[in-house]
Scaffold this active site. Structure first.
Site, PDB file in Angstrom:
ATOM      1  N   CYS A   1       0.977  -1.248   0.051  1.00 59.88           N
ATOM      2  CA  CYS A   1       0.160  -0.005   0.049  1.00 59.88           C
ATOM      3  C   CYS A   1       0.902   1.417  -0.116  1.00 59.88           C
ATOM      4  CB  CYS A   1      -0.984  -0.130   1.209  1.00 59.88           C
ATOM      5  SG  CYS A   1      -1.911   1.485   1.482  1.00 59.88           S
TER       6      CYS A   1
ATOM      7  N   CYS B   1      -1.579   1.926  -3.193  1.00 65.65           N
ATOM      8  CA  CYS B   1      -2.390   2.876  -2.815  1.00 65.65           C
ATOM      9  C   CYS B   1      -1.840   4.330  -2.861  1.00 65.65           C
ATOM     10  CB  CYS B   1      -3.168   2.778  -1.290  1.00 65.65           C
ATOM     11  SG  CYS B   1      -3.141   1.171  -0.825  1.00 65.65           S
TER      12      CYS B   1
ATOM     13  N   LYS C   1      -0.052   5.397  -6.060  1.00 64.57           N
ATOM     14  CA  LYS C   1      -0.898   5.500  -6.908  1.00 64.57           C
ATOM     15  C   LYS C   1      -1.826   6.692  -6.883  1.00 64.57           C
ATOM     16  CE  LYS C   1      -4.752   3.741  -6.343  1.00 64.57           C
ATOM     17  NZ  LYS C   1      -5.894   2.964  -5.783  1.00 64.57           N
TER      18      LYS C   1
ATOM     19  N   TYR D   1      -9.270  -3.201 -11.051  1.00 63.02           N
ATOM     20  CA  TYR D   1      -9.125  -1.502 -10.931  1.00 63.02           C
ATOM     21  C   TYR D   1      -7.769  -1.023 -10.851  1.00 63.02           C
ATOM     22  CZ  TYR D   1      -7.205  -2.535  -6.132  1.00 63.02           C
ATOM     23  OH  TYR D   1      -6.419  -2.697  -5.169  1.00 63.02           O
TER      24      TYR D   1
ATOM     25  N   GLU E   1      -7.602   2.180 -13.469  1.00 64.56           N
ATOM     26  CA  GLU E   1      -6.926   3.344 -12.617  1.00 64.56           C
ATOM     27  C   GLU E   1      -5.593   3.834 -13.403  1.00 64.56           C
ATOM     28  OE1 GLU E   1      -8.241   2.499  -8.180  1.00 64.56           O
ATOM     29  OE2 GLU E   1      -6.263   2.177  -8.601  1.00 64.56           O
TER      30      GLU E   1
ATOM     31  N   HIS F   1     -27.378  21.321  -0.839  1.00 65.55           N
ATOM     32  CA  HIS F   1     -27.501  21.841  -2.174  1.00 65.55           C
ATOM     33  C   HIS F   1     -26.601  22.983  -2.470  1.00 65.55           C
ATOM     34  CE1 HIS F   1     -29.762  22.827  -5.918  1.00 65.55           C
ATOM     35  NE2 HIS F   1     -29.803  24.118  -5.485  1.00 65.55           N
TER      36      HIS F   1
ATOM     37  N   GLU G   1     -26.721  15.236  -3.658  1.00 64.70           N
ATOM     38  CA  GLU G   1     -28.017  15.359  -2.990  1.00 64.70           C
ATOM     39  C   GLU G   1     -29.012  14.379  -3.775  1.00 64.70           C
ATOM     40  OE1 GLU G   1     -30.172  19.367  -4.126  1.00 64.70           O
ATOM     41  OE2 GLU G   1     -28.170  19.682  -5.079  1.00 64.70           O
TER      42      GLU G   1
HETATM   43  C1  LIG Z   1      -1.074  -0.597  -7.627  1.00 61.28           C
HETATM   44  C2  LIG Z   1      -2.042  -1.087  -6.236  1.00 61.28           C
HETATM   45  C3  LIG Z   1      -2.811  -0.178  -5.925  1.00 61.28           C
HETATM   46  C4  LIG Z   1      -3.619  -0.195  -4.856  1.00 61.28           C
HETATM   47  N1  LIG Z   1      -4.621   0.472  -4.529  1.00 61.28           N
HETATM   48  C5  LIG Z   1      -5.378   0.209  -3.445  1.00 61.28           C
HETATM   49  C6  LIG Z   1      -6.320   1.304  -2.742  1.00 61.28           C
HETATM   50  O1  LIG Z   1      -6.676   2.247  -3.366  1.00 61.28           O
HETATM   51  N2  LIG Z   1      -7.019   1.032  -1.667  1.00 61.28           N
HETATM   52  C7  LIG Z   1      -6.920   0.116  -0.884  1.00 61.28           C
HETATM   53  O2  LIG Z   1      -7.526  -0.136   0.031  1.00 61.28           O
HETATM   54  N3  LIG Z   1      -5.893  -0.950  -1.399  1.00 61.28           N
HETATM   55  C8  LIG Z   1      -5.366  -0.963  -2.615  1.00 61.28           C
HETATM   56  N4  LIG Z   1      -4.308  -1.774  -2.856  1.00 61.28           N
HETATM   57  C9  LIG Z   1      -4.363  -3.148  -2.151  1.00 61.28           C
HETATM   58  C10 LIG Z   1      -3.291  -2.915  -0.815  1.00 61.28           C
HETATM   59  O3  LIG Z   1      -2.242  -2.297  -1.291  1.00 61.28           O
HETATM   60  C11 LIG Z   1      -3.231  -4.286  -0.144  1.00 61.28           C
HETATM   61  O4  LIG Z   1      -4.622  -4.762   0.011  1.00 61.28           O
HETATM   62  C12 LIG Z   1      -2.518  -4.183   1.065  1.00 61.28           C
HETATM   63  O5  LIG Z   1      -1.445  -3.512   1.107  1.00 61.28           O
HETATM   64  C13 LIG Z   1      -2.488  -5.571   1.837  1.00 61.28           C
HETATM   65  O6  LIG Z   1      -1.833  -5.508   3.006  1.00 61.28           O
HETATM   66  P1  LIG Z   1      -0.728  -6.736   3.492  1.00 61.28           P
HETATM   67  O7  LIG Z   1      -0.491  -6.256   4.970  1.00 61.28           O
HETATM   68  O8  LIG Z   1      -1.757  -7.799   3.432  1.00 61.28           O
HETATM   69  O9  LIG Z   1       0.293  -6.963   2.542  1.00 61.28           O
HETATM   70  P2  LIG Z   1       1.382  -5.860   2.066  1.00 61.28           P
HETATM   71  O10 LIG Z   1       1.086  -4.545   2.158  1.00 61.28           O
HETATM   72  O11 LIG Z   1       1.699  -6.420   0.440  1.00 61.28           O
HETATM   73  O12 LIG Z   1       2.640  -6.281   3.007  1.00 61.28           O
HETATM   74  C14 LIG Z   1       3.220  -7.604   2.882  1.00 61.28           C
HETATM   75  C15 LIG Z   1       4.842  -7.164   3.364  1.00 61.28           C
HETATM   76  O13 LIG Z   1       5.239  -8.695   3.735  1.00 61.28           O
HETATM   77  C16 LIG Z   1       6.689  -8.583   3.129  1.00 61.28           C
HETATM   78  N5  LIG Z   1       7.109 -10.006   2.886  1.00 61.28           N
HETATM   79  C17 LIG Z   1       6.808 -10.866   2.163  1.00 61.28           C
HETATM   80  N6  LIG Z   1       7.023 -12.088   2.312  1.00 61.28           N
HETATM   81  C18 LIG Z   1       7.918 -11.757   3.455  1.00 61.28           C
HETATM   82  C19 LIG Z   1       8.820 -13.006   4.051  1.00 61.28           C
HETATM   83  N7  LIG Z   1       8.757 -14.147   3.718  1.00 61.28           N
HETATM   84  N8  LIG Z   1       9.572 -12.467   5.015  1.00 61.28           N
HETATM   85  C20 LIG Z   1       9.358 -10.898   5.479  1.00 61.28           C
HETATM   86  N9  LIG Z   1       8.987  -9.980   4.948  1.00 61.28           N
HETATM   87  C21 LIG Z   1       7.866 -10.439   3.782  1.00 61.28           C
HETATM   88  C22 LIG Z   1       6.758  -7.769   1.903  1.00 61.28           C
HETATM   89  O14 LIG Z   1       7.797  -7.253   1.300  1.00 61.28           O
HETATM   90  C23 LIG Z   1       5.638  -6.647   2.071  1.00 61.28           C
HETATM   91  O15 LIG Z   1       6.207  -5.470   2.620  1.00 61.28           O
HETATM   92  C24 LIG Z   1      -3.532  -1.568  -4.041  1.00 61.28           C
HETATM   93  C25 LIG Z   1      -2.540  -2.639  -4.504  1.00 61.28           C
HETATM   94  C26 LIG Z   1      -1.804  -2.339  -5.662  1.00 61.28           C
HETATM   95  C27 LIG Z   1      -0.793  -3.226  -5.966  1.00 61.28           C
END
Ligand SMILES: Cc1cc2nc3c(=O)[nH]c(=O)nc-3n(C[C@H](O)[C@H](O)[C@H](O)COP(=O)(O)OP(=O)(O)OC[C@H]3O[C@@H](n4cnc5c(N)ncnc54)[C@H](O)[C@@H]3O)c2cc1C
Length: 452
Positions: free
Chosen positions: A43, A48, A51, A178, A182, A435, A440
């Site tokens: 994110c 997010c 973006k 999306y 986007e 309004h 609205e």
């Molecule tokens: C281009 C794009 C736009 C988006 N826009 C939106 C939006 O507008 N609104 C919205 O709500 N969501 C949006 N999302 C989705 C949102 O980013 C994800 O749903 C959210 O980040 C999920 O969080 P998470 O904690 O599950 O994983 P992540 O945020 O992906 O975090 C996972 C972390 O784990 C780390 N990791 C992975 N494996 C290991 C390991 N074995 N050991 C140590 N570290 C590890 C990774 O490096 C990463 O930092 C978007 C996604 C993308 C790709």
């Protein structure tokens, strides 16, 4: 049995950081977290946040024409990618620092390395160190995947699009979800000749048909060449261009091709199979309503579980996990009626069921209106907006709300509260209109346009 930590979190993204800091900061648990890349995760670093900043950057181009129509004597200038990109990098660095500090200030010990599981209570870090924990939380997120076909290695994904050396003259974006839609709007707004291929009949599958139809129509009006029912057959490098052969018989050249056709959970090579942690069809970690896996000490949240892949949902799941495991208050995660925004241009805000889904569930009334918003109409624009409510005939509850309009994301956050509370159409009607604003219409639509 004693452990090094009460909780070891793998992954420092939206879900992992929230769970770690709340567990440590609010319950006094001894917590560690491993992050292999950058704190903040998808994110903050490659989703997010960057973006939305690119959406903001791209929207200025349309504003100049509107300002001229309102009497401003201004001319459009050129967009400077280097200026924007430099500021973007600095902002992401700042935010990563904020996330690191959140962990530090809450007493979470962090390890800047990859981690995997060795047994139900042990993780091993990339440097070979082993740590034990009473509970392990997997919050490793997901990654973009490009399907294999001739020349597929020439494609970039959303991971790279934020850090292009220069803004291309032309881009092909493949995908209809999306993220693809986007970025089509972003690139088009920044002045890049933009083409979008989607193999299905309409972009934004899964959302209300009328709403996504309007978004697509307006994207085309804005100059994006959206080609539905079209996919890539093969790509070849030709100088600084990529030649793309498509299923519709066309061959075109693009400077950049970006694939946004799907994402996969980061659940490989974590040692899950040997431990008996179940994985689903897409490779996601299977969990119950409390985010617990088949191994009682191991939990998983966020995109790696492929439930609803959004930041606020990962955060909720992290909070519910802490509530359940560390506060003695078993809390299932509520995935119903999640409001969400799609930052296409025009923007879409949506909560609840689409018309097709709602009608399949029960008899409904459809209230909908499309119109030219005041600001655009005054400026001579042709853009239209949509306000739509789907109402249960039996209970009068609003089952879905769909808005296509500038600021739709902001509007749907508020409409989402009413709908989550179970508001009926008559509750909407009892609310006095604001309004003159676009929203609205949500409280002034008197007659259904159809029943279904
Ligand atoms: C281009 C794009 C736009 C988006 N826009 C939106 C939006 O507008 N609104 C919205 O709500 N969501 C949006 N999302 C989705 C949102 O980013 C994800 O749903 C959210 O980040 C999920 O969080 P998470 O904690 O599950 O994983 P992540 O945020 O992906 O975090 C996972 C972390 O784990 C780390 N990791 C992975 N494996 C290991 C390991 N074995 N050991 C140590 N570290 C590890 C990774 O490096 C990463 O930092 C978007 C996604 C993308 C790709």
């Amino acid at each position: 049995m004693s452990f090094d930590y009460d909780l070891f979190v793998i992954g420092g993204g939206s879900g992992g950081v929230r769970a770690a800091r709340v567990a440590a900061g609010e319950t006094g648990a001894k917590v560690a977290l491993a992050e292999e890349d950058r704190y903040g995760g998808t994110c903050v670093i490659r989703g997010c946040v960057p973006k939305k900043l690119m959406v903001f950057a791209s929207e200025f181009s349309g504003m100049v024409g509107d300002a001229q129509a309102f009497g401003w004597d201004i001319q459009p200038g050129a967009f400077n990618w280097d200026t924007f990109h430099g500021k973007l990098v600095a902002e992401l660095d700042r935010l990563e620092g904020v996330y690191r500090n959140i962990l530090k200030n809450n007493g979470v010990e962090s390890f800047d390395q990859r981690a995997h599981l060795v047994d139900a209570h042990t993780v091993e870090l990339a440097d070979g160190t082993r740590k034990t924990a009473k509970h392990i939380l997997i919050a490793t997120g997901g990654r973009p995947v490009v399907p294999e076909f001739p020349g597929s290695d020439l494609a970039i994904t959303s991971n790279e699009v934020f850090h292009l050396d220069k803004l291309p003259d032309s881009i092909l974006i493949v995908g209809g979800g999306y993220i693809a839609s986007e970025f089509a709007g972003i690139m088009n707004g920044l002045g890049v000749k933009t083409t979008q291929f989607y193999r299905g009949a309409q972009i934004l599958r899964g959302f209300d048909d009328e709403a996504r139809g309007l978004v697509c129509e307006e994207m085309r009006q804005n100059g994006i060449d959206v080609r539905l029912g079209t996919n890539v057959l093969e790509m070849t490098k030709e100088g600084d261009q990529i030649r793309v052969k498509a299923t519709d018989g066309t061959e075109d050249r693009f400077e950049v091709v970006m694939y946004a056709t799907g994402r996969a959970p980061n659940a490989d090579n974590l040692g899950l199979e040997a431990l008996g942690v179940e994985r689903g069809r897409k490779g996601e970690i299977v969990v119950d309503a409390y985010s617990q896996t088949a191994v009682p000490s191991i939990y998983a949240i966020g995109d790696v579980t492929d439930r609803v892949n959004l930041t606020p949902v990962a955060i909720r799941e992290g909070m519910a996990f802490v509530e359940t495991v560390f506060k003695g208050n078993p809390t299932p995660v509520d995935h119903e009626l999640i409001p969400t925004a799609i930052f296409t241009q025009p923007e879409m805000g949506t909560v609840g069921l689409g018309e097709e889904e709602a009608a399949a569930q029960e008899p409904i009334e459809v209230y909908a209106t499309t119109f030219k918003p005041m600001q655009k109409s005054f400026a001579g624009g042709t853009q239209r907006v949509l306000m739509k409510l789907l109402v249960s005939k039996a209970t009068r509850k609003v089952l879905g709300c769909h808005i296509v309009a500038p600021g739709a994301g902001e509007m749907i956050q508020l409409a989402g509260i009413a709908i989550k509370m179970g508001a009926t159409k008559e509750d909407f009607d009892r609310t006095v209109a604001v309004h003159p604003v676009m929203a609205e219409e949500l409280v002034t639509m008197r007659q259904p346009v159809r029943t279904a």
